[in-house]
Design a protein around this motif. Structure first.
Motif, mmCIF file in Angstrom:
data_model
loop_
_atom_site.group_PDB
_atom_site.id
_atom_site.type_symbol
_atom_site.label_atom_id
_atom_site.label_comp_id
_atom_site.label_asym_id
_atom_site.label_seq_id
_atom_site.Cartn_x
_atom_site.Cartn_y
_atom_site.Cartn_z
ATOM 1 N N GLU A 33 0.820 -1.214 0.000
ATOM 2 C CA GLU A 33 0.000 0.000 0.000
ATOM 3 C C GLU A 33 0.857 1.268 0.000
ATOM 4 O OE1 GLU A 33 -3.019 -0.283 -0.666
ATOM 5 O OE2 GLU A 33 -3.251 -2.406 -0.228
ATOM 6 N N LEU A 34 2.143 1.135 0.308
ATOM 7 C CA LEU A 34 3.052 2.280 0.361
ATOM 8 C C LEU A 34 3.863 2.463 -0.918
ATOM 9 C CD1 LEU A 34 2.523 1.472 3.401
ATOM 10 C CD2 LEU A 34 4.695 2.541 3.871
ATOM 11 N N LEU A 35 3.801 1.512 -1.825
ATOM 12 C CA LEU A 35 4.692 1.529 -2.985
ATOM 13 C C LEU A 35 4.212 2.474 -4.081
ATOM 14 C CD1 LEU A 35 5.497 -2.276 -3.334
ATOM 15 C CD2 LEU A 35 6.773 -0.512 -2.093
ATOM 16 N N ASP A 36 5.169 3.250 -4.627
ATOM 17 C CA ASP A 36 4.845 4.077 -5.779
ATOM 18 C C ASP A 36 5.093 3.270 -7.051
ATOM 19 O OD1 ASP A 36 7.618 4.107 -6.275
ATOM 20 O OD2 ASP A 36 7.861 6.234 -5.806
ATOM 21 N N ASN A 40 9.148 2.236 -4.692
ATOM 22 C CA ASN A 40 9.655 2.911 -3.497
ATOM 23 C C ASN A 40 8.541 3.066 -2.467
ATOM 24 O OD1 ASN A 40 12.252 3.475 -4.681
ATOM 25 N ND2 ASN A 40 11.215 5.027 -5.903
ATOM 26 N N GLU A 41 8.883 2.869 -1.197
ATOM 27 C CA GLU A 41 7.900 3.058 -0.133
ATOM 28 C C GLU A 41 7.736 4.542 0.161
ATOM 29 O OE1 GLU A 41 8.773 0.759 3.341
ATOM 30 O OE2 GLU A 41 8.800 -1.121 2.220
ATOM 31 N N ILE A 42 6.483 5.003 0.115
ATOM 32 C CA ILE A 42 6.157 6.402 0.351
ATOM 33 C C ILE A 42 5.156 6.472 1.503
ATOM 34 C CG2 ILE A 42 5.230 8.513 -0.689
ATOM 35 C CD1 ILE A 42 7.787 7.483 -2.076
#
Length: 97
Positions: A33-36, A40-42
């Motif tokens: 759920e954080l991946l762009d 990358n984790e955002i």
């Protein structure tokens, strides 16, 4: 994608804050759920996910205390100036008497 991500379920932890920056609960969501679009984790993507599903105000917290000083728990306070979660003070009954 690295070997760990392919073979293990990685999770991210998010703390919900009330209007006084007190943590009311901590939830776990999948790191995906954080991946762009580049993998990358955002943090903001995780915050947006939490808001969309639960409403409220959210910040990521680190289970290993890698950032924001402490892993948040209910009752902790978030200090936006220091960008850290602060544990509540423990008052011992013997000291209070």
């Amino acid at each position: 994608m690295d070997w760990k991500r392919e073979h293990y379920t990685l999770m991210a932890h998010f703390a919900e804050l009330d209007d006084n920056n007190i943590v009311t609960r901590v939830i776990v969501i999948h790191n995906n759920e954080l991946l762009d679009e580049h993998g990358n984790e955002i943090e903001q993507k995780g915050i947006d996910f939490c808001i969309a599903h639960f409403g409220g105000r959210w910040l990521q917290t680190s289970y290993n205390a890698n950032f924001r000083k402490n892993y948040a728990s209910a009752g902790f306070t978030y200090d936006p100036v220091k960008d850290e979660f602060i544990a509540p003070e423990v008052i011992h009954e013997a000291a209070a008497e």
